[in-house]
Design a protein around this motif. Sequence first.
Motif, PDB file in Angstrom:
ATOM      1  N   SER A   1       0.921  -1.263   0.015  1.00 35.74           N
ATOM      2  CA  SER A   1       0.202  -0.033  -0.117  1.00 35.74           C
ATOM      3  C   SER A   1       0.722   1.097  -0.036  1.00 35.74           C
ATOM      4  CB  SER A   1      -0.744   0.079   1.528  1.00 35.74           C
ATOM      5  OG  SER A   1      -0.290   0.284   2.359  1.00 35.74           O
ATOM      6  N   ASN A   2       1.964   1.334   0.731  1.00 31.12           N
ATOM      7  CA  ASN A   2       2.984   2.332   0.700  1.00 31.12           C
ATOM      8  C   ASN A   2       3.550   2.778  -0.720  1.00 31.12           C
ATOM      9  OD1 ASN A   2       2.546   2.914   3.385  1.00 31.12           O
ATOM     10  ND2 ASN A   2       4.237   1.595   4.139  1.00 31.12           N
TER      11      ASN A   2
ATOM     12  N   THR B   1       0.642   4.009  -3.197  1.00 29.87           N
ATOM     13  CA  THR B   1       0.454   5.135  -2.610  1.00 29.87           C
ATOM     14  C   THR B   1       1.683   6.267  -3.439  1.00 29.87           C
ATOM     15  OG1 THR B   1      -0.794   4.881  -0.911  1.00 29.87           O
ATOM     16  CG2 THR B   1       0.161   6.960  -0.917  1.00 29.87           C
ATOM     17  N   ASP B   2       2.935   5.749  -3.168  1.00 28.47           N
ATOM     18  CA  ASP B   2       3.920   6.662  -3.785  1.00 28.47           C
ATOM     19  C   ASP B   2       4.011   6.692  -5.279  1.00 28.47           C
ATOM     20  OD1 ASP B   2       4.905   6.944  -0.935  1.00 28.47           O
ATOM     21  OD2 ASP B   2       6.479   5.236  -1.231  1.00 28.47           O
TER      22      ASP B   2
ATOM     23  N   GLU C   1       0.259  11.194 -10.431  1.00 29.01           N
ATOM     24  CA  GLU C   1      -0.744  12.498 -10.369  1.00 29.01           C
ATOM     25  C   GLU C   1       0.224  13.969 -10.450  1.00 29.01           C
ATOM     26  OE1 GLU C   1      -4.106  14.626  -9.974  1.00 29.01           O
ATOM     27  OE2 GLU C   1      -3.781  12.502 -10.555  1.00 29.01           O
TER      28      GLU C   1
ATOM     29  N   ALA D   1       1.296   6.574  -7.253  1.00 24.94           N
ATOM     30  CA  ALA D   1      -0.158   7.256  -7.540  1.00 24.94           C
ATOM     31  C   ALA D   1       0.196   8.734  -7.227  1.00 24.94           C
ATOM     32  CB  ALA D   1      -1.115   6.760  -6.540  1.00 24.94           C
ATOM     33  N   GLU D   2       0.961   9.071  -6.151  1.00 27.90           N
ATOM     34  CA  GLU D   2       1.254  10.370  -6.006  1.00 27.90           C
ATOM     35  C   GLU D   2       2.179  10.986  -7.147  1.00 27.90           C
ATOM     36  OE1 GLU D   2       2.344  10.460  -1.949  1.00 27.90           O
ATOM     37  OE2 GLU D   2       0.318  10.633  -1.067  1.00 27.90           O
TER      38      GLU D   2
END
Length: 66
Positions: A47-48, A51-52, A58, A54-55
């Motif tokens: 999950s970490n 998230t990294d 984006e 995806a950020e």
Amino acid sequence: MSYRPFIGKVRRYVWRTHEGACTDGIGLMSGPRILAHLTPDEALALSNELTDLAETLEAERQETPK
């Protein structure tokens, strides 16, 4: 149309071996099929990373002129 692999659902899942050992964790599902089984530690690490990534994607998308 091409097929895009997709995880449609996550749920609590106990992995059982043929020898009877059980590993509590999280199943990554596509319909009724399990695609992967993660222990809690593996799920948190993944999950970490997700998230990294995806950020980062984006931020790159917002920097690209339209």
